[in-house]
Motif scaffolding. Sequence first.
Motif, PDB file in Angstrom:
ATOM      1  N   HIS A  81       0.836  -1.205   0.000  1.00  0.00           N
ATOM      2  CA  HIS A  81       0.000   0.000   0.000  1.00  0.00           C
ATOM      3  C   HIS A  81       0.874   1.259   0.000  1.00  0.00           C
ATOM      4  O   HIS A  81       0.586   2.232  -0.721  1.00  0.00           O
ATOM      5  CB  HIS A  81      -0.918   0.017   1.222  1.00  0.00           C
ATOM      6  N   VAL A  82       1.938   1.235   0.806  1.00  0.00           N
ATOM      7  CA  VAL A  82       2.832   2.401   0.865  1.00  0.00           C
ATOM      8  C   VAL A  82       3.540   2.599  -0.475  1.00  0.00           C
ATOM      9  O   VAL A  82       3.647   3.730  -0.974  1.00  0.00           O
ATOM     10  CB  VAL A  82       3.862   2.234   2.010  1.00  0.00           C
ATOM     11  N   GLN A  83       3.999   1.505  -1.087  1.00  0.00           N
ATOM     12  CA  GLN A  83       4.678   1.621  -2.385  1.00  0.00           C
ATOM     13  C   GLN A  83       3.727   2.144  -3.452  1.00  0.00           C
ATOM     14  O   GLN A  83       4.113   2.970  -4.298  1.00  0.00           O
ATOM     15  CB  GLN A  83       5.247   0.252  -2.804  1.00  0.00           C
ATOM     16  N   ASN A  84       2.485   1.693  -3.451  1.00  0.00           N
ATOM     17  CA  ASN A  84       1.504   2.190  -4.412  1.00  0.00           C
ATOM     18  C   ASN A  84       1.250   3.680  -4.220  1.00  0.00           C
ATOM     19  O   ASN A  84       1.113   4.438  -5.191  1.00  0.00           O
ATOM     20  CB  ASN A  84       0.180   1.426  -4.277  1.00  0.00           C
ATOM     21  N   THR A  85       1.190   4.094  -2.955  1.00  0.00           N
ATOM     22  CA  THR A  85       0.968   5.505  -2.656  1.00  0.00           C
ATOM     23  C   THR A  85       2.160   6.347  -3.111  1.00  0.00           C
ATOM     24  O   THR A  85       1.984   7.428  -3.689  1.00  0.00           O
ATOM     25  CB  THR A  85       0.722   5.698  -1.145  1.00  0.00           C
ATOM     26  N   LEU A  86       3.370   5.854  -2.864  1.00  0.00           N
ATOM     27  CA  LEU A  86       4.571   6.549  -3.326  1.00  0.00           C
ATOM     28  C   LEU A  86       4.543   6.732  -4.843  1.00  0.00           C
ATOM     29  O   LEU A  86       4.862   7.810  -5.367  1.00  0.00           O
ATOM     30  CB  LEU A  86       5.830   5.766  -2.927  1.00  0.00           C
ATOM     31  N   ARG A  87       4.151   5.665  -5.533  1.00  0.00           N
ATOM     32  CA  ARG A  87       4.106   5.731  -7.003  1.00  0.00           C
ATOM     33  C   ARG A  87       3.083   6.753  -7.480  1.00  0.00           C
ATOM     34  O   ARG A  87       3.360   7.569  -8.358  1.00  0.00           O
ATOM     35  CB  ARG A  87       3.772   4.339  -7.556  1.00  0.00           C
ATOM     36  N   LYS A  88       1.896   6.736  -6.880  1.00  0.00           N
ATOM     37  CA  LYS A  88       0.847   7.675  -7.287  1.00  0.00           C
ATOM     38  C   LYS A  88       1.248   9.127  -7.042  1.00  0.00           C
ATOM     39  O   LYS A  88       0.919  10.023  -7.830  1.00  0.00           O
ATOM     40  CB  LYS A  88      -0.450   7.379  -6.530  1.00  0.00           C
ATOM     41  N   LEU A  89       1.936   9.362  -5.932  1.00  0.00           N
ATOM     42  CA  LEU A  89       2.322  10.723  -5.568  1.00  0.00           C
ATOM     43  C   LEU A  89       3.676  11.115  -6.144  1.00  0.00           C
ATOM     44  O   LEU A  89       4.143  12.235  -5.925  1.00  0.00           O
ATOM     45  CB  LEU A  89       2.352  10.860  -4.036  1.00  0.00           C
ATOM     46  N   GLN A  90       4.301  10.169  -6.861  1.00  0.00           N
ATOM     47  CA  GLN A  90       5.609  10.410  -7.488  1.00  0.00           C
ATOM     48  C   GLN A  90       6.651  10.836  -6.439  1.00  0.00           C
ATOM     49  O   GLN A  90       7.391  11.801  -6.616  1.00  0.00           O
ATOM     50  CB  GLN A  90       5.498  11.454  -8.594  1.00  0.00           C
ATOM     51  N   MET A  91       6.672  10.078  -5.350  1.00  0.00           N
ATOM     52  CA  MET A  91       7.649  10.315  -4.294  1.00  0.00           C
ATOM     53  C   MET A  91       8.604   9.125  -4.219  1.00  0.00           C
ATOM     54  O   MET A  91       8.345   8.068  -4.794  1.00  0.00           O
ATOM     55  CB  MET A  91       6.946  10.534  -2.956  1.00  0.00           C
ATOM     56  N   HIS A  92       9.699   9.313  -3.481  1.00  0.00           N
ATOM     57  CA  HIS A  92      10.760   8.308  -3.503  1.00  0.00           C
ATOM     58  C   HIS A  92      10.923   7.522  -2.203  1.00  0.00           C
ATOM     59  O   HIS A  92      11.484   6.429  -2.219  1.00  0.00           O
ATOM     60  CB  HIS A  92      12.095   8.979  -3.851  1.00  0.00           C
ATOM     61  N   ASN A  93      10.482   8.067  -1.095  1.00  0.00           N
ATOM     62  CA  ASN A  93      10.710   7.362   0.165  1.00  0.00           C
ATOM     63  C   ASN A  93       9.666   7.760   1.209  1.00  0.00           C
ATOM     64  O   ASN A  93       8.855   8.661   0.992  1.00  0.00           O
ATOM     65  CB  ASN A  93      12.124   7.625   0.705  1.00  0.00           C
ATOM     66  N   ARG A  94       9.707   7.073   2.334  1.00  0.00           N
ATOM     67  CA  ARG A  94       8.706   7.264   3.386  1.00  0.00           C
ATOM     68  C   ARG A  94       8.816   8.632   4.037  1.00  0.00           C
ATOM     69  O   ARG A  94       7.818   9.190   4.511  1.00  0.00           O
ATOM     70  CB  ARG A  94       8.854   6.148   4.424  1.00  0.00           C
ATOM     71  N   VAL A  95      10.022   9.204   4.077  1.00  0.00           N
ATOM     72  CA  VAL A  95      10.185  10.527   4.677  1.00  0.00           C
ATOM     73  C   VAL A  95       9.384  11.563   3.885  1.00  0.00           C
ATOM     74  O   VAL A  95       8.638  12.370   4.455  1.00  0.00           O
ATOM     75  CB  VAL A  95      11.676  10.921   4.729  1.00  0.00           C
ATOM     76  N   GLU A  96       9.514  11.548   2.548  1.00  0.00           N
ATOM     77  CA  GLU A  96       8.756  12.468   1.707  1.00  0.00           C
ATOM     78  C   GLU A  96       7.257  12.238   1.886  1.00  0.00           C
ATOM     79  O   GLU A  96       6.472  13.191   1.962  1.00  0.00           O
ATOM     80  CB  GLU A  96       9.129  12.262   0.229  1.00  0.00           C
ATOM     81  N   LEU A  97       6.877  10.972   1.949  1.00  0.00           N
ATOM     82  CA  LEU A  97       5.467  10.617   2.082  1.00  0.00           C
ATOM     83  C   LEU A  97       4.897  11.129   3.401  1.00  0.00           C
ATOM     84  O   LEU A  97       3.786  11.663   3.452  1.00  0.00           O
ATOM     85  CB  LEU A  97       5.314   9.098   1.992  1.00  0.00           C
ATOM     86  N   THR A  98       5.677  10.972   4.484  1.00  0.00           N
ATOM     87  CA  THR A  98       5.231  11.434   5.794  1.00  0.00           C
ATOM     88  C   THR A  98       5.031  12.943   5.799  1.00  0.00           C
ATOM     89  O   THR A  98       4.040  13.460   6.316  1.00  0.00           O
ATOM     90  CB  THR A  98       6.244  11.032   6.886  1.00  0.00           C
ATOM     91  N   ARG A  99       5.978  13.663   5.203  1.00  0.00           N
ATOM     92  CA  ARG A  99       5.859  15.124   5.154  1.00  0.00           C
ATOM     93  C   ARG A  99       4.594  15.537   4.400  1.00  0.00           C
ATOM     94  O   ARG A  99       3.864  16.430   4.821  1.00  0.00           O
ATOM     95  CB  ARG A  99       7.093  15.726   4.478  1.00  0.00           C
ATOM     96  N   TRP A 100       4.349  14.873   3.259  1.00  0.00           N
ATOM     97  CA  TRP A 100       3.179  15.209   2.450  1.00  0.00           C
ATOM     98  C   TRP A 100       1.898  14.933   3.241  1.00  0.00           C
ATOM     99  O   TRP A 100       0.980  15.747   3.259  1.00  0.00           O
ATOM    100  CB  TRP A 100       3.186  14.400   1.158  1.00  0.00           C
ATOM    101  N   ALA A 101       1.853  13.795   3.921  1.00  0.00           N
ATOM    102  CA  ALA A 101       0.661  13.427   4.687  1.00  0.00           C
ATOM    103  C   ALA A 101       0.405  14.422   5.808  1.00  0.00           C
ATOM    104  O   ALA A 101      -0.739  14.801   6.082  1.00  0.00           O
ATOM    105  CB  ALA A 101       0.834  12.017   5.260  1.00  0.00           C
ATOM    106  N   ILE A 102       1.480  14.878   6.458  1.00  0.00           N
ATOM    107  CA  ILE A 102       1.336  15.851   7.541  1.00  0.00           C
ATOM    108  C   ILE A 102       0.800  17.171   6.980  1.00  0.00           C
ATOM    109  O   ILE A 102      -0.070  17.816   7.568  1.00  0.00           O
ATOM    110  CB  ILE A 102       2.691  16.072   8.251  1.00  0.00           C
ATOM    111  N   GLU A 103       1.337  17.563   5.822  1.00  0.00           N
ATOM    112  CA  GLU A 103       0.888  18.811   5.199  1.00  0.00           C
ATOM    113  C   GLU A 103      -0.607  18.748   4.850  1.00  0.00           C
ATOM    114  O   GLU A 103      -1.298  19.770   4.855  1.00  0.00           O
ATOM    115  CB  GLU A 103       1.709  19.087   3.946  1.00  0.00           C
TER     116      GLU A 103
END
Length: 232
Positions: free
Chosen positions: A204-226
């Motif tokens: 699920h996390v990898q699919n979300t990274l792909r959809k959001l065009q992000m590279h790692n969990r740190v970027e994903l966490t920042r985006w989710a917090i925003e």
Amino acid sequence: MSEHATGGAGETVATDASIRVMVVDDHPMWRDAVERDLQQAGFDVVAVAATGTEALTRFKAARPQVVVLDLQIPEPDGVGVTREALAHDPSARVLVLSASGEQADVLEAVKAGATGYLVKSASREELLDAVRRVAGGDTVFTPGLAGLVLGEFRRMADPAAAADPMQPQLTERETEVLKMVAKGMSYKQIAERLVLSHRTVQNHVQNTLRKLQMHNRVELTRWAIEQGLDED
């Protein structure tokens, strides 16, 4: 010792012996104690350093997976080391181990790319667990600091971003997992909460990274917090 163990559903899980760690602190007794604790626990301590300059030179040579780093070191300081080390090797992880629990210091470290932040009052077991979790891609904060960081990122976030109609659409399950990632939960904790396998959560996390065009969990966490996904 074998470098890998097999987890559930055929997963490959890194053991402590396969995790390469570097320790950076300008206080010899503290640096030696952290190095000793890591070695006794079976981690592969590949380098130590006392200054920012030493840290960057040895980081490039030793290629650690996790850097356990004090912020208050001779220049460049811990924030500078974090930024430059991750620019050189984005796959590395930085775990700050600092005497300071001030919000400004925590935020600067996170903005530079640190994946974890512990204060030096943390126990030996808390440190070892944090190194394991950071190596596995989790974000780890000393209890009480995570809320400060999340609140500040919400304040800084552009409210217009949340209303952007061009943002990729996530499934209900992906959003549910992402909310838990934003709260700092580990994959294991998320899997237990949702009664899913560890591998399914990773997917699920990898699919979300792909959809959001992000590279790692740190970027994903920042985006989710925003997006305020940590608020529920």
